[in-house]
Scaffold this motif. Structure first.
Motif, short mmCIF file in Angstrom:
data_model
loop_
_atom_site.label_atom_id
_atom_site.label_comp_id
_atom_site.label_asym_id
_atom_site.label_seq_id
_atom_site.Cartn_x
_atom_site.Cartn_y
_atom_site.Cartn_z
N ILE A 31 37.39 16.19 15.93
CA ILE A 31 36.73 14.91 16.25
C ILE A 31 37.77 13.83 16.56
O ILE A 31 37.62 13.08 17.52
N VAL A 32 38.84 13.78 15.77
CA VAL A 32 39.89 12.78 16.01
C VAL A 32 40.57 13.05 17.36
O VAL A 32 40.84 12.11 18.12
N LEU A 33 40.83 14.30 17.67
CA LEU A 33 41.46 14.62 18.95
C LEU A 33 40.57 14.27 20.14
O LEU A 33 41.04 13.75 21.15
N ILE A 34 39.28 14.54 20.02
CA ILE A 34 38.34 14.20 21.10
C ILE A 34 38.26 12.69 21.27
O ILE A 34 38.24 12.18 22.41
N ALA A 35 38.23 11.94 20.17
CA ALA A 35 38.18 10.48 20.25
C ALA A 35 39.45 9.93 20.90
O ALA A 35 39.38 9.03 21.75
N ALA A 36 40.59 10.48 20.53
CA ALA A 36 41.85 10.02 21.13
C ALA A 36 41.90 10.34 22.62
O ALA A 36 42.34 9.51 23.42
N LEU A 37 41.42 11.51 23.00
CA LEU A 37 41.39 11.88 24.42
C LEU A 37 40.46 10.96 25.20
O LEU A 37 40.78 10.51 26.30
N GLY A 38 39.30 10.65 24.63
CA GLY A 38 38.37 9.73 25.28
C GLY A 38 38.97 8.35 25.46
O GLY A 38 38.79 7.72 26.51
N LEU A 39 39.68 7.88 24.44
CA LEU A 39 40.34 6.57 24.54
C LEU A 39 41.40 6.57 25.63
O LEU A 39 41.51 5.62 26.41
N LEU A 40 42.19 7.64 25.71
CA LEU A 40 43.21 7.73 26.76
C LEU A 40 42.60 7.75 28.15
O LEU A 40 43.10 7.11 29.08
N VAL A 41 41.49 8.47 28.31
CA VAL A 41 40.82 8.52 29.61
C VAL A 41 40.28 7.14 29.98
O VAL A 41 40.42 6.70 31.12
N ALA A 42 39.68 6.44 29.02
CA ALA A 42 39.14 5.11 29.29
C ALA A 42 40.25 4.13 29.69
O ALA A 42 40.09 3.36 30.65
N ILE A 43 41.37 4.18 28.99
CA ILE A 43 42.50 3.30 29.33
C ILE A 43 43.05 3.65 30.71
O ILE A 43 43.36 2.76 31.51
N SER A 44 43.12 4.94 31.02
CA SER A 44 43.63 5.36 32.34
C SER A 44 42.73 4.88 33.46
O SER A 44 43.21 4.40 34.49
N VAL A 45 41.42 4.97 33.27
CA VAL A 45 40.48 4.50 34.30
C VAL A 45 40.63 3.00 34.49
O VAL A 45 40.65 2.50 35.62
N LEU A 46 40.78 2.26 33.40
CA LEU A 46 40.96 0.82 33.49
C LEU A 46 42.23 0.47 34.23
O LEU A 46 42.23 -0.41 35.11
N VAL A 47 43.31 1.17 33.95
CA VAL A 47 44.59 0.90 34.63
C VAL A 47 44.47 1.22 36.12
O VAL A 47 44.96 0.46 36.96
N VAL A 48 43.83 2.32 36.46
CA VAL A 48 43.67 2.68 37.88
C VAL A 48 42.84 1.63 38.61
O VAL A 48 43.18 1.23 39.73
N LEU A 49 41.76 1.17 38.00
CA LEU A 49 40.93 0.15 38.65
C LEU A 49 41.68 -1.16 38.82
O LEU A 49 41.60 -1.79 39.88
N LEU A 50 42.42 -1.58 37.81
CA LEU A 50 43.19 -2.82 37.92
C LEU A 50 44.31 -2.69 38.95
O LEU A 50 44.55 -3.62 39.72
N ALA A 51 44.98 -1.54 38.97
CA ALA A 51 46.05 -1.34 39.95
C ALA A 51 45.48 -1.30 41.35
O ALA A 51 46.10 -1.80 42.30
N SER A 52 44.31 -0.72 41.50
CA SER A 52 43.68 -0.65 42.82
C SER A 52 43.35 -2.06 43.32
O SER A 52 43.60 -2.39 44.47
N ASP A 53 42.79 -2.89 42.45
CA ASP A 53 42.48 -4.26 42.83
C ASP A 53 43.75 -5.04 43.17
O ASP A 53 43.78 -5.81 44.14
N ALA A 54 44.81 -4.84 42.40
CA ALA A 54 46.07 -5.54 42.65
C ALA A 54 46.67 -5.10 43.99
O ALA A 54 47.16 -5.93 44.76
N MET A 55 46.63 -3.80 44.26
CA MET A 55 47.18 -3.31 45.53
C MET A 55 46.35 -3.80 46.71
O MET A 55 46.91 -4.15 47.75
N ASP A 56 45.03 -3.85 46.55
CA ASP A 56 44.19 -4.39 47.62
C ASP A 56 44.53 -5.85 47.89
O ASP A 56 44.59 -6.28 49.05
#
Length: 65
Positions: A31-56
């Motif tokens: 459960i802890v590993l799944i939660a940590a993986l979910g958190l990493l995926v959420a942070i990665s998606v946020l970074v990609v979206l912010l970087a995409s907006d900045a590059m645009d």
């Protein structure tokens, strides 16, 4: 307990119990590993979206310059 007489066998026999690990502990670890993986995926998606907006913004200002 059987001992083969080799140093490797002696080292491997140290600290290992014959009883299996508790199931609740394994479940908690999963459960802890799944939660940590979910958190990493959420942070990665946020970074990609912010970087995409900045590059645009950068590319748009240069092209429209």
């Amino acid at each position: 307990m059987e001992n083969s007489g080799s140093l490797t066998g002696h080292i491997l026999a140290q600290g290992w119990s014959d009883t299996p690990t508790e199931r609740s502990r394994n479940t908690r670890v999963v459960i802890v590993l799944i939660a940590a993986l979910g958190l990493l995926v959420a942070i990665s998606v946020l970074v990609v979206l912010l970087a995409s907006d900045a590059m645009d913004g950068l590319v748009g200002s240069v092209l429209n310059g």
